[in-house]
Design a protein around this motif. Structure first.
Motif, PDB file in Angstrom:
ATOM      1  N   SER A  35      50.283   9.373   9.841  1.00 11.22           N
ATOM      2  CA  SER A  35      50.587   8.958   8.401  1.00 11.22           C
ATOM      3  C   SER A  35      51.873   8.403   8.208  1.00 11.22           C
ATOM      4  CB  SER A  35      50.442  10.326   7.612  1.00 11.22           C
ATOM      5  OG  SER A  35      50.987  10.079   6.309  1.00 11.22           O
ATOM      6  N   THR A  36      51.827   7.011   7.740  1.00  3.03           N
ATOM      7  CA  THR A  36      53.264   6.357   7.579  1.00  3.03           C
ATOM      8  C   THR A  36      53.754   6.914   6.396  1.00  3.03           C
ATOM      9  OG1 THR A  36      52.208   4.348   6.476  1.00  3.03           O
ATOM     10  CG2 THR A  36      52.529   4.240   9.090  1.00  3.03           C
ATOM     11  N   GLY A  37      53.148   7.303   5.360  1.00  6.76           N
ATOM     12  CA  GLY A  37      53.765   7.888   4.126  1.00  6.76           C
ATOM     13  C   GLY A  37      54.496   8.899   4.400  1.00  6.76           C
ATOM     14  N   TYR A  40      58.028   7.615   5.310  1.00 11.62           N
ATOM     15  CA  TYR A  40      58.862   7.608   4.015  1.00 11.62           C
ATOM     16  C   TYR A  40      59.231   8.698   3.196  1.00 11.62           C
ATOM     17  CZ  TYR A  40      57.737   2.611   4.460  1.00 11.62           C
ATOM     18  OH  TYR A  40      57.527   1.124   4.739  1.00 11.62           O
ATOM     19  N   ARG A  41      58.468   9.696   3.213  1.00  7.54           N
ATOM     20  CA  ARG A  41      58.645  10.944   2.730  1.00  7.54           C
ATOM     21  C   ARG A  41      59.596  11.721   3.540  1.00  7.54           C
ATOM     22  NH1 ARG A  41      54.735  13.244  -0.622  1.00  7.54           N
ATOM     23  NH2 ARG A  41      53.004  11.560  -1.113  1.00  7.54           N
ATOM     24  N   ALA A  42      59.869  11.653   4.821  1.00  7.75           N
ATOM     25  CA  ALA A  42      60.894  12.445   5.427  1.00  7.75           C
ATOM     26  C   ALA A  42      62.421  12.000   5.198  1.00  7.75           C
ATOM     27  CB  ALA A  42      60.730  12.162   7.129  1.00  7.75           C
ATOM     28  N   ALA A 100      60.300  10.286  -4.878  1.00  6.67           N
ATOM     29  CA  ALA A 100      61.509   9.743  -4.184  1.00  6.67           C
ATOM     30  C   ALA A 100      60.986   8.901  -3.094  1.00  6.67           C
ATOM     31  CB  ALA A 100      62.250  10.851  -3.623  1.00  6.67           C
ATOM     32  N   SER A 101      60.169   9.110  -2.436  1.00 11.22           N
ATOM     33  CA  SER A 101      59.182   8.209  -1.288  1.00 11.22           C
ATOM     34  C   SER A 101      58.920   6.942  -1.792  1.00 11.22           C
ATOM     35  CB  SER A 101      58.304   8.842  -0.301  1.00 11.22           C
ATOM     36  OG  SER A 101      57.195   9.143  -1.285  1.00 11.22           O
ATOM     37  N   SER A 102      58.361   6.973  -2.772  1.00 12.22           N
ATOM     38  CA  SER A 102      57.835   5.696  -3.467  1.00 12.22           C
ATOM     39  C   SER A 102      59.091   4.892  -3.920  1.00 12.22           C
ATOM     40  CB  SER A 102      57.007   6.004  -5.033  1.00 12.22           C
ATOM     41  OG  SER A 102      56.395   4.780  -5.272  1.00 12.22           O
ATOM     42  N   MET A 129      45.933   4.698  11.866  1.00 10.27           N
ATOM     43  CA  MET A 129      47.304   4.690  11.146  1.00 10.27           C
ATOM     44  C   MET A 129      47.096   4.401   9.645  1.00 10.27           C
ATOM     45  SD  MET A 129      50.843   2.650  12.035  1.00 10.27           S
ATOM     46  CE  MET A 129      51.214   3.534  13.554  1.00 10.27           C
ATOM     47  N   GLU A 130      47.636   5.350   8.825  1.00 14.33           N
ATOM     48  CA  GLU A 130      47.326   5.221   7.455  1.00 14.33           C
ATOM     49  C   GLU A 130      48.477   4.874   6.669  1.00 14.33           C
ATOM     50  OE1 GLU A 130      48.310   7.318   3.880  1.00 14.33           O
ATOM     51  OE2 GLU A 130      48.377   8.807   5.820  1.00 14.33           O
ATOM     52  N   GLY A 131      48.171   4.170   5.587  1.00 10.50           N
ATOM     53  CA  GLY A 131      49.491   3.766   4.670  1.00 10.50           C
ATOM     54  C   GLY A 131      49.121   2.805   3.797  1.00 10.50           C
ATOM     55  N   ASP A 133      50.410  -0.719   3.898  1.00 14.82           N
ATOM     56  CA  ASP A 133      50.437  -1.927   4.466  1.00 14.82           C
ATOM     57  C   ASP A 133      50.412  -2.223   5.848  1.00 14.82           C
ATOM     58  OD1 ASP A 133      52.697  -0.385   5.312  1.00 14.82           O
ATOM     59  OD2 ASP A 133      54.318  -2.127   5.084  1.00 14.82           O
ATOM     60  N   ILE A 134      49.446  -1.416   6.393  1.00 13.83           N
ATOM     61  CA  ILE A 134      49.332  -1.418   7.906  1.00 13.83           C
ATOM     62  C   ILE A 134      48.561  -2.847   8.433  1.00 13.83           C
ATOM     63  CG2 ILE A 134      48.437  -0.036   9.972  1.00 13.83           C
ATOM     64  CD1 ILE A 134      50.504   1.243   8.233  1.00 13.83           C
ATOM     65  N   GLY A 135      47.528  -2.873   7.526  1.00 18.22           N
ATOM     66  CA  GLY A 135      46.589  -4.237   7.842  1.00 18.22           C
ATOM     67  C   GLY A 135      47.417  -5.469   7.660  1.00 18.22           C
TER      68      GLY A 135
HETATM   69  O1   DC Z   1      50.696   8.089   1.188  1.00 17.49           O
HETATM   70  P1   DC Z   1      51.876   8.695   0.623  1.00 17.49           P
HETATM   71  O2   DC Z   1      51.665   9.180  -0.785  1.00 17.49           O
HETATM   72  O3   DC Z   1      52.361   9.924   1.633  1.00 17.49           O
HETATM   73  O4   DC Z   1      53.281   7.759   0.659  1.00 17.49           O
HETATM   74  C1   DC Z   1      54.258   8.140   0.148  1.00 17.49           C
HETATM   75  C2   DC Z   1      54.906   6.748  -0.582  1.00 17.49           C
HETATM   76  O5   DC Z   1      55.461   5.999   0.611  1.00 17.49           O
HETATM   77  C3   DC Z   1      54.088   6.015  -1.219  1.00 17.49           C
HETATM   78  O6   DC Z   1      54.523   6.243  -2.646  1.00 17.49           O
HETATM   79  C4   DC Z   1      54.448   4.554  -0.884  1.00 17.49           C
HETATM   80  C5   DC Z   1      55.055   4.844   0.391  1.00 17.49           C
HETATM   81  N1   DC Z   1      54.577   4.066   1.295  1.00 17.49           N
HETATM   82  C6   DC Z   1      54.583   2.575   1.660  1.00 17.49           C
HETATM   83  O7   DC Z   1      55.305   1.917   0.944  1.00 17.49           O
HETATM   84  N2   DC Z   1      54.131   2.133   2.742  1.00 17.49           N
HETATM   85  C7   DC Z   1      53.251   2.933   3.694  1.00 17.49           C
HETATM   86  N3   DC Z   1      52.778   2.204   4.777  1.00 17.49           N
HETATM   87  C8   DC Z   1      53.292   4.318   3.553  1.00 17.49           C
HETATM   88  C9   DC Z   1      53.667   4.833   2.340  1.00 17.49           C
END
Ligand code: DC
Length: 227
Positions: A35-37, A40-42, A100-102, A129-131, A133-135
Protein backbone atom coordinates in the motif's frame (compact mmCIF):
# COMPACT_ATOMS: atom_id res chain seq x y z
CA UNK A 1 9.21 -11.03 -17.08
CA UNK A 2 10.54 -9.79 -13.76
CA UNK A 3 12.18 -12.07 -11.23
CA UNK A 4 9.09 -12.78 -9.10
CA UNK A 5 6.25 -12.24 -11.57
CA UNK A 6 4.38 -9.23 -12.91
CA UNK A 7 3.52 -5.85 -11.38
CA UNK A 8 -0.18 -5.29 -10.81
CA UNK A 9 -0.83 -1.55 -10.49
CA UNK A 10 -4.07 -0.95 -8.61
CA UNK A 11 -5.18 2.68 -8.55
CA UNK A 12 -8.37 4.45 -7.57
CA UNK A 13 -9.94 6.92 -5.17
CA UNK A 14 -10.06 6.71 -1.38
CA UNK A 15 -12.45 4.19 0.11
CA UNK A 16 -13.00 2.15 -3.04
CA UNK A 17 -11.69 -1.07 -1.48
CA UNK A 18 -8.29 -1.21 -3.17
CA UNK A 19 -6.63 -2.55 -0.03
CA UNK A 20 -9.16 -5.29 0.68
CA UNK A 21 -9.35 -6.35 -2.94
CA UNK A 22 -5.59 -6.02 -3.45
CA UNK A 23 -4.82 -8.19 -0.42
CA UNK A 24 -7.24 -10.88 -1.54
CA UNK A 25 -5.68 -10.97 -4.99
CA UNK A 26 -2.15 -11.04 -3.57
CA UNK A 27 -3.09 -13.97 -1.31
CA UNK A 28 -4.71 -15.86 -4.11
CA UNK A 29 -1.78 -15.58 -6.53
CA UNK A 30 0.90 -15.64 -3.83
CA UNK A 31 2.18 -12.11 -4.45
CA UNK A 32 3.06 -9.44 -1.93
CA UNK A 33 0.81 -6.46 -1.38
CA UNK A 34 2.17 -2.95 -1.02
CA UNK A 35 0.00 0.00 0.00
CA UNK A 36 1.74 3.17 -1.14
CA UNK A 37 -0.75 5.31 0.81
CA UNK A 38 0.76 3.84 3.96
CA UNK A 39 4.12 5.35 3.05
CA UNK A 40 2.59 8.83 2.75
CA UNK A 41 0.71 8.17 5.98
CA UNK A 42 3.89 7.14 7.79
CA UNK A 43 5.59 10.40 6.84
CA UNK A 44 2.48 12.37 7.83
CA UNK A 45 2.36 10.54 11.17
CA UNK A 46 6.00 11.32 11.85
CA UNK A 47 5.43 14.98 10.94
CA UNK A 48 2.51 15.22 13.36
CA UNK A 49 4.56 13.51 16.07
CA UNK A 50 7.45 15.93 15.66
CA UNK A 51 5.42 19.08 15.03
CA UNK A 52 6.78 19.43 11.51
CA UNK A 53 4.70 21.75 9.31
CA UNK A 54 2.82 19.77 6.66
CA UNK A 55 3.69 22.28 3.94
CA UNK A 56 7.39 22.65 4.75
CA UNK A 57 8.90 20.48 2.05
CA UNK A 58 12.53 20.82 3.15
CA UNK A 59 11.70 19.99 6.75
CA UNK A 60 9.64 16.97 5.66
CA UNK A 61 12.43 15.69 3.45
CA UNK A 62 14.96 16.06 6.26
CA UNK A 63 12.57 14.29 8.57
CA UNK A 64 12.12 11.43 6.08
CA UNK A 65 15.87 11.24 5.72
CA UNK A 66 16.46 11.14 9.46
CA UNK A 67 14.65 7.81 9.94
CA UNK A 68 15.25 4.37 8.49
CA UNK A 69 12.39 3.05 6.35
CA UNK A 70 11.81 -0.68 6.14
CA UNK A 71 8.94 -2.71 4.74
CA UNK A 72 8.89 -6.01 6.61
CA UNK A 73 6.42 -8.67 5.59
CA UNK A 74 3.47 -8.31 7.97
CA UNK A 75 0.56 -10.63 8.53
CA UNK A 76 -0.68 -12.17 5.30
CA UNK A 77 0.58 -10.79 2.01
CA UNK A 78 0.89 -7.19 3.14
CA UNK A 79 4.17 -5.38 3.64
CA UNK A 80 4.23 -3.26 6.80
CA UNK A 81 5.84 0.15 7.01
CA UNK A 82 8.34 0.56 9.83
CA UNK A 83 10.19 3.73 10.82
CA UNK A 84 13.37 3.10 12.79
CA UNK A 85 12.14 -0.45 13.27
CA UNK A 86 8.75 0.58 14.71
CA UNK A 87 5.96 -1.11 12.74
CA UNK A 88 3.11 1.37 12.17
CA UNK A 89 -0.42 0.06 11.78
CA UNK A 90 -3.26 1.56 13.85
CA UNK A 91 -1.38 4.86 14.08
CA UNK A 92 -1.79 5.32 10.35
CA UNK A 93 -5.55 5.04 10.01
CA UNK A 94 -6.74 8.01 12.06
CA UNK A 95 -8.58 10.82 10.31
CA UNK A 96 -5.90 13.27 11.32
CA UNK A 97 -3.25 11.17 9.58
CA UNK A 98 -5.53 10.69 6.52
CA UNK A 99 -5.86 14.42 6.12
CA UNK A 100 -2.17 15.07 6.77
CA UNK A 101 -1.10 12.38 4.27
CA UNK A 102 -3.17 13.97 1.53
CA UNK A 103 -1.48 17.31 2.34
CA UNK A 104 2.12 16.04 2.24
CA UNK A 105 1.35 14.11 -0.96
CA UNK A 106 1.04 17.36 -2.96
CA UNK A 107 4.73 18.20 -2.47
CA UNK A 108 6.96 17.27 -5.43
CA UNK A 109 10.00 16.41 -3.29
CA UNK A 110 7.94 14.09 -1.13
CA UNK A 111 6.49 12.38 -4.20
CA UNK A 112 9.89 11.90 -5.70
CA UNK A 113 11.20 10.31 -2.51
CA UNK A 114 8.19 7.98 -2.38
CA UNK A 115 8.69 7.08 -6.04
CA UNK A 116 12.23 5.87 -5.38
CA UNK A 117 11.10 3.70 -2.45
CA UNK A 118 8.07 2.34 -4.30
CA UNK A 119 10.00 1.44 -7.44
CA UNK A 120 12.54 -0.38 -5.32
CA UNK A 121 9.77 -2.28 -3.50
CA UNK A 122 8.17 -3.47 -6.75
CA UNK A 123 11.00 -3.78 -9.26
CA UNK A 124 11.27 -7.57 -8.97
CA UNK A 125 7.55 -8.00 -9.62
CA UNK A 126 5.35 -10.49 -7.84
CA UNK A 127 3.57 -7.52 -6.36
CA UNK A 128 0.16 -5.89 -6.16
CA UNK A 129 0.90 -2.21 -5.59
CA UNK A 130 -1.98 -0.01 -4.57
CA UNK A 131 -2.18 3.79 -4.77
CA UNK A 132 -3.17 6.75 -6.94
CA UNK A 133 -0.36 7.02 -9.50
CA UNK A 134 1.10 3.53 -9.76
CA UNK A 135 -0.02 2.95 -13.35
CA UNK A 136 0.73 6.51 -14.50
CA UNK A 137 3.93 7.35 -12.67
CA UNK A 138 5.52 4.65 -10.50
CA UNK A 139 5.21 1.68 -12.88
CA UNK A 140 4.08 3.02 -16.26
CA UNK A 141 5.38 -0.31 -17.59
CA UNK A 142 3.29 -2.45 -15.22
CA UNK A 143 2.09 -5.62 -16.93
CA UNK A 144 -1.43 -5.16 -15.52
CA UNK A 145 -3.08 -1.87 -14.57
CA UNK A 146 -6.46 -1.63 -12.92
CA UNK A 147 -8.32 1.57 -12.14
CA UNK A 148 -10.90 0.65 -9.52
CA UNK A 149 -13.71 3.15 -9.12
CA UNK A 150 -17.09 3.53 -7.39
CA UNK A 151 -19.40 6.48 -6.87
CA UNK A 152 -18.66 8.64 -3.82
CA UNK A 153 -22.09 7.70 -2.46
CA UNK A 154 -21.39 3.97 -2.73
CA UNK A 155 -18.03 4.42 -1.02
CA UNK A 156 -19.62 6.44 1.79
CA UNK A 157 -22.31 3.78 2.34
CA UNK A 158 -19.71 1.02 2.49
CA UNK A 159 -17.67 3.00 4.99
CA UNK A 160 -20.75 3.58 7.17
CA UNK A 161 -21.42 -0.17 7.05
CA UNK A 162 -17.85 -0.99 8.08
CA UNK A 163 -17.90 1.45 11.01
CA UNK A 164 -21.30 0.25 12.22
CA UNK A 165 -20.13 -3.36 12.01
CA UNK A 166 -17.35 -2.38 14.41
CA UNK A 167 -19.95 -0.83 16.73
CA UNK A 168 -18.79 2.70 15.90
CA UNK A 169 -20.84 5.84 15.26
CA UNK A 170 -21.04 6.84 11.61
CA UNK A 171 -22.64 9.85 9.97
CA UNK A 172 -23.26 9.22 6.26
CA UNK A 173 -23.31 12.88 5.22
CA UNK A 174 -20.15 13.68 7.11
CA UNK A 175 -18.34 10.71 5.59
CA UNK A 176 -19.59 11.56 2.09
CA UNK A 177 -18.32 15.13 2.44
CA UNK A 178 -14.95 13.84 3.67
CA UNK A 179 -14.64 11.44 0.73
CA UNK A 180 -15.53 14.14 -1.79
CA UNK A 181 -13.01 16.52 -0.28
CA UNK A 182 -10.25 13.93 -0.49
CA UNK A 183 -11.21 13.02 -4.08
CA UNK A 184 -10.96 16.67 -4.99
CA UNK A 185 -7.60 17.12 -3.28
CA UNK A 186 -6.14 13.93 -4.80
CA UNK A 187 -7.39 14.47 -8.34
CA UNK A 188 -6.71 18.20 -8.74
CA UNK A 189 -3.16 18.34 -7.39
CA UNK A 190 -0.66 19.44 -10.00
CA UNK A 191 1.74 16.53 -9.76
CA UNK A 192 0.71 12.92 -10.36
CA UNK A 193 -2.99 13.43 -9.67
CA UNK A 194 -5.32 10.50 -9.28
CA UNK A 195 -5.95 9.56 -12.89
CA UNK A 196 -6.60 6.44 -14.89
CA UNK A 197 -3.64 5.45 -17.08
CA UNK A 198 -4.60 5.25 -20.76
CA UNK A 199 -3.85 1.55 -20.81
CA UNK A 200 -5.48 0.69 -17.46
CA UNK A 201 -8.61 -1.44 -17.24
CA UNK A 202 -11.43 0.67 -15.77
CA UNK A 203 -13.50 -1.27 -13.26
CA UNK A 204 -16.54 0.44 -11.78
CA UNK A 205 -17.44 -1.46 -8.63
CA UNK A 206 -20.49 0.61 -7.70
CA UNK A 207 -22.81 -2.29 -8.49
CA UNK A 208 -20.40 -5.19 -8.05
CA UNK A 209 -19.77 -7.32 -4.99
CA UNK A 210 -16.25 -7.63 -3.69
CA UNK A 211 -16.15 -11.25 -4.91
CA UNK A 212 -17.06 -10.12 -8.41
CA UNK A 213 -14.32 -7.49 -8.43
CA UNK A 214 -11.72 -10.00 -7.24
CA UNK A 215 -12.88 -12.56 -9.80
CA UNK A 216 -12.55 -10.10 -12.69
CA UNK A 217 -9.09 -8.98 -11.68
CA UNK A 218 -7.90 -12.57 -11.25
CA UNK A 219 -9.04 -13.33 -14.81
CA UNK A 220 -7.09 -10.32 -16.07
CA UNK A 221 -4.09 -11.44 -14.02
CA UNK A 222 -4.13 -14.93 -15.56
CA UNK A 223 -4.07 -13.41 -19.02
CA UNK A 224 -1.33 -10.92 -18.22
CA UNK A 225 0.89 -13.33 -16.29
CA UNK A 226 0.19 -16.35 -18.49
CA UNK A 227 -0.88 -18.65 -15.66
O1 DC B 1 -4.72 5.31 0.00
P1 DC B 1 -4.60 6.11 1.25
O2 DC B 1 -5.90 6.72 1.67
O3 DC B 1 -3.95 5.36 2.36
O4 DC B 1 -3.62 7.33 0.87
C1 DC B 1 -3.34 8.37 1.76
C2 DC B 1 -3.05 9.65 0.98
O5 DC B 1 -1.81 9.52 0.29
C3 DC B 1 -4.08 10.00 -0.09
O6 DC B 1 -4.92 11.05 0.33
C4 DC B 1 -3.30 10.47 -1.27
C5 DC B 1 -1.88 10.05 -1.01
N1 DC B 1 -1.40 9.06 -1.98
C6 DC B 1 -0.85 9.53 -3.13
O7 DC B 1 -0.84 10.73 -3.35
N2 DC B 1 -0.29 8.67 -4.02
C7 DC B 1 -0.32 7.35 -3.79
N3 DC B 1 0.24 6.52 -4.68
C8 DC B 1 -0.92 6.85 -2.61
C9 DC B 1 -1.46 7.73 -1.72
Amino acid sequence: MRKNGIVIALDGPAGVGKSTVGKRIASEVNYKFVSTGKMYRALAWKALQTGTALNDEQALLSLADSVSWTFPRGEGPEADVALDGKVLRGELITEEVSRASSAVAVLPGVRSLMKTMQQKAGADGGVVMEGRDIGTNIFPDAELKIFLDASAEARASRRVGQLKAQGLEADYNEILAFIKKRDYQDSTRKINPLKKADDAVYLDSTNLSQDQVVERIILLFRKAAGR
